[in-house]
Write a protein that holds these residues in place. Structure first.
Motif, PDB file in Angstrom:
ATOM      1  N   ILE A 299      17.796  20.598  16.005  1.00 54.85           N
ATOM      2  CA  ILE A 299      18.503  20.166  14.788  1.00 54.85           C
ATOM      3  C   ILE A 299      17.519  20.054  13.627  1.00 54.85           C
ATOM      4  CG2 ILE A 299      19.743  18.222  13.747  1.00 54.85           C
ATOM      5  CD1 ILE A 299      20.984  17.770  16.564  1.00 54.85           C
ATOM      6  N   ALA A 300      16.328  19.545  13.917  1.00 48.61           N
ATOM      7  CA  ALA A 300      15.322  19.374  12.862  1.00 48.61           C
ATOM      8  C   ALA A 300      14.923  20.719  12.266  1.00 48.61           C
ATOM      9  CB  ALA A 300      14.095  18.669  13.433  1.00 48.61           C
ATOM     10  N   LEU A 301      14.806  21.711  13.117  1.00 51.19           N
ATOM     11  CA  LEU A 301      14.372  23.033  12.655  1.00 51.19           C
ATOM     12  C   LEU A 301      15.422  23.646  11.719  1.00 51.19           C
ATOM     13  CD1 LEU A 301      12.178  25.147  12.916  1.00 51.19           C
ATOM     14  CD2 LEU A 301      13.262  25.971  15.001  1.00 51.19           C
ATOM     15  N   GLU A 302      16.663  23.589  12.124  1.00 43.80           N
ATOM     16  CA  GLU A 302      17.731  24.145  11.279  1.00 43.80           C
ATOM     17  C   GLU A 302      17.879  23.301  10.001  1.00 43.80           C
ATOM     18  OE1 GLU A 302      19.276  26.794  10.980  1.00 43.80           O
ATOM     19  OE2 GLU A 302      21.250  26.438  10.104  1.00 43.80           O
ATOM     20  N   GLY A 303      17.653  22.008  10.123  1.00 40.55           N
ATOM     21  CA  GLY A 303      17.702  21.155   8.929  1.00 40.55           C
ATOM     22  C   GLY A 303      16.647  21.576   7.905  1.00 40.55           C
ATOM     23  N   MET A 304      15.442  21.890   8.397  1.00 37.55           N
ATOM     24  CA  MET A 304      14.400  22.356   7.467  1.00 37.55           C
ATOM     25  C   MET A 304      14.831  23.647   6.773  1.00 37.55           C
ATOM     26  SD  MET A 304      10.631  21.624   9.036  1.00 37.55           S
ATOM     27  CE  MET A 304      10.816  21.799  10.804  1.00 37.55           C
ATOM     28  N   ARG A 305      15.470  24.529   7.532  1.00 34.87           N
ATOM     29  CA  ARG A 305      15.926  25.791   6.918  1.00 34.87           C
ATOM     30  C   ARG A 305      16.955  25.519   5.815  1.00 34.87           C
ATOM     31  NH1 ARG A 305      19.923  29.443   6.730  1.00 34.87           N
ATOM     32  NH2 ARG A 305      21.300  28.303   8.145  1.00 34.87           N
ATOM     33  N   LEU A 306      17.872  24.618   6.084  1.00 39.47           N
ATOM     34  CA  LEU A 306      18.896  24.335   5.068  1.00 39.47           C
ATOM     35  C   LEU A 306      18.256  23.778   3.793  1.00 39.47           C
ATOM     36  CD1 LEU A 306      21.844  22.818   7.153  1.00 39.47           C
ATOM     37  CD2 LEU A 306      21.629  25.127   6.199  1.00 39.47           C
ATOM     38  N   VAL A 307      17.255  22.903   3.944  1.00 41.14           N
ATOM     39  CA  VAL A 307      16.592  22.360   2.749  1.00 41.14           C
ATOM     40  C   VAL A 307      15.816  23.468   2.032  1.00 41.14           C
ATOM     41  CG1 VAL A 307      14.884  20.733   1.864  1.00 41.14           C
ATOM     42  CG2 VAL A 307      16.407  20.038   3.727  1.00 41.14           C
ATOM     43  N   LYS A 308      15.093  24.256   2.800  1.00 36.43           N
ATOM     44  CA  LYS A 308      14.287  25.328   2.186  1.00 36.43           C
ATOM     45  C   LYS A 308      15.168  26.236   1.335  1.00 36.43           C
ATOM     46  CE  LYS A 308      11.398  29.317   3.419  1.00 36.43           C
ATOM     47  NZ  LYS A 308      12.255  30.519   3.406  1.00 36.43           N
ATOM     48  N   GLU A 309      16.348  26.567   1.856  1.00 32.60           N
ATOM     49  CA  GLU A 309      17.180  27.525   1.141  1.00 32.60           C
ATOM     50  C   GLU A 309      18.037  26.892   0.056  1.00 32.60           C
ATOM     51  OE1 GLU A 309      19.075  30.023   4.088  1.00 32.60           O
ATOM     52  OE2 GLU A 309      17.078  30.608   4.832  1.00 32.60           O
ATOM     53  N   ASN A 310      18.346  25.611   0.187  1.00 31.02           N
ATOM     54  CA  ASN A 310      19.328  25.038  -0.742  1.00 31.02           C
ATOM     55  C   ASN A 310      18.782  24.042  -1.751  1.00 31.02           C
ATOM     56  OD1 ASN A 310      22.061  26.163   0.154  1.00 31.02           O
ATOM     57  ND2 ASN A 310      21.027  25.620   2.063  1.00 31.02           N
ATOM     58  N   LEU A 311      17.657  23.391  -1.452  1.00 28.21           N
ATOM     59  CA  LEU A 311      17.142  22.430  -2.438  1.00 28.21           C
ATOM     60  C   LEU A 311      16.761  23.134  -3.756  1.00 28.21           C
ATOM     61  CD1 LEU A 311      16.572  19.531  -3.181  1.00 28.21           C
ATOM     62  CD2 LEU A 311      14.414  19.636  -1.906  1.00 28.21           C
ATOM     63  N   PRO A 312      16.113  24.302  -3.698  1.00 28.61           N
ATOM     64  CA  PRO A 312      15.855  24.997  -4.968  1.00 28.61           C
ATOM     65  C   PRO A 312      17.145  25.354  -5.710  1.00 28.61           C
ATOM     66  CG  PRO A 312      14.462  25.896  -3.224  1.00 28.61           C
ATOM     67  CD  PRO A 312      15.459  24.985  -2.549  1.00 28.61           C
ATOM     68  N   LEU A 313      18.208  25.672  -4.971  1.00 24.02           N
ATOM     69  CA  LEU A 313      19.471  26.041  -5.622  1.00 24.02           C
ATOM     70  C   LEU A 313      20.102  24.846  -6.333  1.00 24.02           C
ATOM     71  CD1 LEU A 313      21.169  28.336  -2.908  1.00 24.02           C
ATOM     72  CD2 LEU A 313      19.884  29.020  -4.946  1.00 24.02           C
ATOM     73  N   VAL A 314      20.131  23.679  -5.678  1.00 29.22           N
ATOM     74  CA  VAL A 314      20.755  22.520  -6.343  1.00 29.22           C
ATOM     75  C   VAL A 314      19.861  21.997  -7.470  1.00 29.22           C
ATOM     76  CG1 VAL A 314      22.155  21.820  -4.381  1.00 29.22           C
ATOM     77  CG2 VAL A 314      19.896  20.824  -4.648  1.00 29.22           C
ATOM     78  N   PHE A 315      18.560  22.252  -7.354  1.00 32.74           N
ATOM     79  CA  PHE A 315      17.652  21.871  -8.440  1.00 32.74           C
ATOM     80  C   PHE A 315      17.945  22.727  -9.672  1.00 32.74           C
ATOM     81  CE2 PHE A 315      13.488  22.262 -10.630  1.00 32.74           C
ATOM     82  CZ  PHE A 315      13.263  20.927 -10.899  1.00 32.74           C
ATOM     83  N   ALA A 316      18.171  24.027  -9.440  1.00 27.91           N
ATOM     84  CA  ALA A 316      18.436  24.941 -10.556  1.00 27.91           C
ATOM     85  C   ALA A 316      19.825  24.709 -11.139  1.00 27.91           C
ATOM     86  CB  ALA A 316      18.298  26.387 -10.084  1.00 27.91           C
ATOM     87  N   ASP A 317      20.797  24.420 -10.278  1.00 31.54           N
ATOM     88  CA  ASP A 317      22.176  24.248 -10.741  1.00 31.54           C
ATOM     89  C   ASP A 317      22.834  23.140  -9.919  1.00 31.54           C
ATOM     90  OD1 ASP A 317      24.829  24.329 -11.419  1.00 31.54           O
ATOM     91  OD2 ASP A 317      25.205  26.326 -10.574  1.00 31.54           O
ATOM     92  N   GLY A 318      22.850  21.947 -10.508  1.00 26.33           N
ATOM     93  CA  GLY A 318      23.347  20.769  -9.796  1.00 26.33           C
ATOM     94  C   GLY A 318      24.803  20.869  -9.405  1.00 26.33           C
ATOM     95  N   SER A 319      25.556  21.798 -10.014  1.00 26.66           N
ATOM     96  CA  SER A 319      26.981  21.873  -9.700  1.00 26.66           C
ATOM     97  C   SER A 319      27.287  22.950  -8.657  1.00 26.66           C
ATOM     98  CB  SER A 319      27.787  22.120 -10.978  1.00 26.66           C
ATOM     99  OG  SER A 319      27.399  23.351 -11.532  1.00 26.66           O
TER     100      SER A 319
END
Ligand SMILES: NC(=O)c1ccc[n+]([C@@H]2O[C@H](COP(=O)([O-])OP(=O)(O)OC[C@H]3O[C@@H](n4cnc5c(N)ncnc54)[C@H](O)[C@@H]3O)[C@@H](O)[C@H]2O)c1
Ligand SMILES: [Fe+2]
Length: 381
Positions: free
Chosen positions: A221-241
């Motif tokens: 679960i931790a490994l897949e969680g890291m992948r989700l953050v890696k791919e999505n944190l930059p996206l929500v940072f760029a566009d919060g909506s």
């Protein structure tokens, strides 16, 4: 359409955009007729909170709210909340917010029925069995940040307002009966909170993944969680909506909390005293201390991190992973050193002692000693 699902892992979760509209149904499912909504001061004045109260009121559940909750909430907030809960004759708590509102809400539901002081229920050995489990009121959790994962956790973090030590209060019944994960609620987070909470989720996954204890489920679960953050944190940072990316971050946050049953480590052992002494944001503090902790732990985790890098599509093994963390932090505007968060060198001795006593310390892959812990603080400040 962003994902929508009902899960019962580790508790009943209604996941999907707009699902806060099911708040009254969730109250019925949890057996609440007179809930107290608990949130922090900042959220109390926001439209998402007004809307939640509106939904309750429309269903005949009242609109009671308690919002005297500080960031890094303490036992005074808890006492005040318990008094409001009892005076209002409430039968359950809707814990609404980031980790601060969620934790304090959960702890009010817990502590209202207890006769012993809350510190007697710290997460040590079987201390939780001291609690009267039947007296714990039901909890509905509604996260408004995507980081702590407290919405799927059986603990609440409480800061002692006198000693400034952060304690983890544990009881199996602190697990919410129902959780509503509605990514739309996270859209209005200030950017710095989006970053801090997102990095908290990443820290949970990274520390759980790195900790030496045997727990293969959490590992995955931790490994897949890291992948989700890696791919999505930059996206929500760029566009919060970006709701799809917000939804993935919400999953990552819950996954981090499920995963850290396996253990946390030096990132959290340092971040707890720093937060307690300087009142810094928890997740942002984690993000700052992450690289020096990786360096310290390298001898114990090099191979394991190389495997993670492979899965995450990062080349260069441990070094590649380390560079990825530095790059992610830089892209998100995370400061390089704690000094930028107002942390000075004058209390290093005290914080070193606190870090060594922190329950997270035992999960660090390299044994924490007074020497290496002090050196870590030096490197981070
Ligand atoms: N229970 C656990 O397992 C666990 C794990 C990690 C951290 N924690 C605790 O959680 C706390 C930190 O929680 P957090 O990082 O979620 O921050 P937080 O709850 O302290 O919230 C940070 C700020 O963001 C604001 N905010 C929250 N949601 C918002 C929204 N949707 N829109 C606008 N503003 C919003 C709040 O009003 C507050 O000012 C710390 O006390 C930490 O110790 C608990
Ligand atoms: Fe955390």
């Amino acid at each position: 359409m962003s994902p929508r699902a009902n899960w019962s892992y580790p508790t009943a979760i209604r996941f999907g955009a707009g699902r806060v509209s099911e708040l009254a149904e969730a109250c019925a499912a949890a057996g609440m007729k007179k809930p107290l909504l608990v949130t922090d001061r900042g959220l109390a004045s926001l439209p998402i909170t007004a809307n939640a109260l509106e939904l309750l009121d429309a269903a005949g559940l009242g609109r009671a709210i308690f919002a005297e909750v500080d960031p890094n909430p303490n036992e005074k907030n808890l006492e005040a909340g318990v008094a409001v809960f009892e005076a209002g004759g409430h039968d359950g708590v809707i814990a609404f917010g980031g980790g601060s509102g969620l934790d304090l809400g959960k702890l009010i539901a817990f502590q209202a029925g207890q006769t012993r002081p809350v510190w007697d229920f710290e997460d040590i050995g079987d201390w939780w069995t001291r609690a009267n489990g039947d007296a714990i009121a039901p909890i509905i959790a509604v996260p408004t940040t995507a980081g702590t994962g407290s919405e799927v956790g059986r603990a609440g973090v409480l800061t002692n307002s006198i000693t400034h030590v952060k304690k983890i209060i544990f009881h199996p019944k602190l697990l919410p009966a129902v959780t509503i994960c509605d990514p739309e609620l996270t859209v209005g987070m200030p950017k710095i909170i989006t970053v801090g909470t997102g990095m908290d989720a990443f820290a949970h996954c990274l520390e759980a993944y790195s900790s030496p204890f045997y727990h293969p489920m959490s590992q995955g679960i931790a490994l897949e969680g890291m992948r989700l953050v890696k791919e999505n944190l930059p996206l929500v940072f760029a566009d919060g909506s970006n709701i799809d990316a917000r939804a993935e971050m919400m999953s990552a946050a819950a996954m981090g909390a499920v995963a850290f049953q396996k253990g946390l480590g030096a990132i959290h052992a340092l971040s707890h005293p720093i937060g307690a002494v300087y009142n810094t944001h928890h997740g942002m503090t984690n993000a700052v201390v992450m690289p020096p902790v990786l360096v310290m732990n390298r001898p114990a985790i090099e191979e394991r991190i190389a495997r993670a890098a492979n899965y995450l599509g990062i080349s260069g093994g441990f070094d590649g992973f380390y560079d990825f963390v530095l790059g992610l932090r830089a892209d998100l505007g995370v400061p390089d050193k704690l000094a930028a968060l107002g942390v000075g060198r004058d209390r290093i001795d005290e914080m070193t002692e606190m870090a060594l006593e922190d329950p997270s310390a035992g999960g660090n892959p390299v044994t924490m000693t007074p020497e290496n812990t002090r050196a870590l603080f030096e490197a981070c400040i």
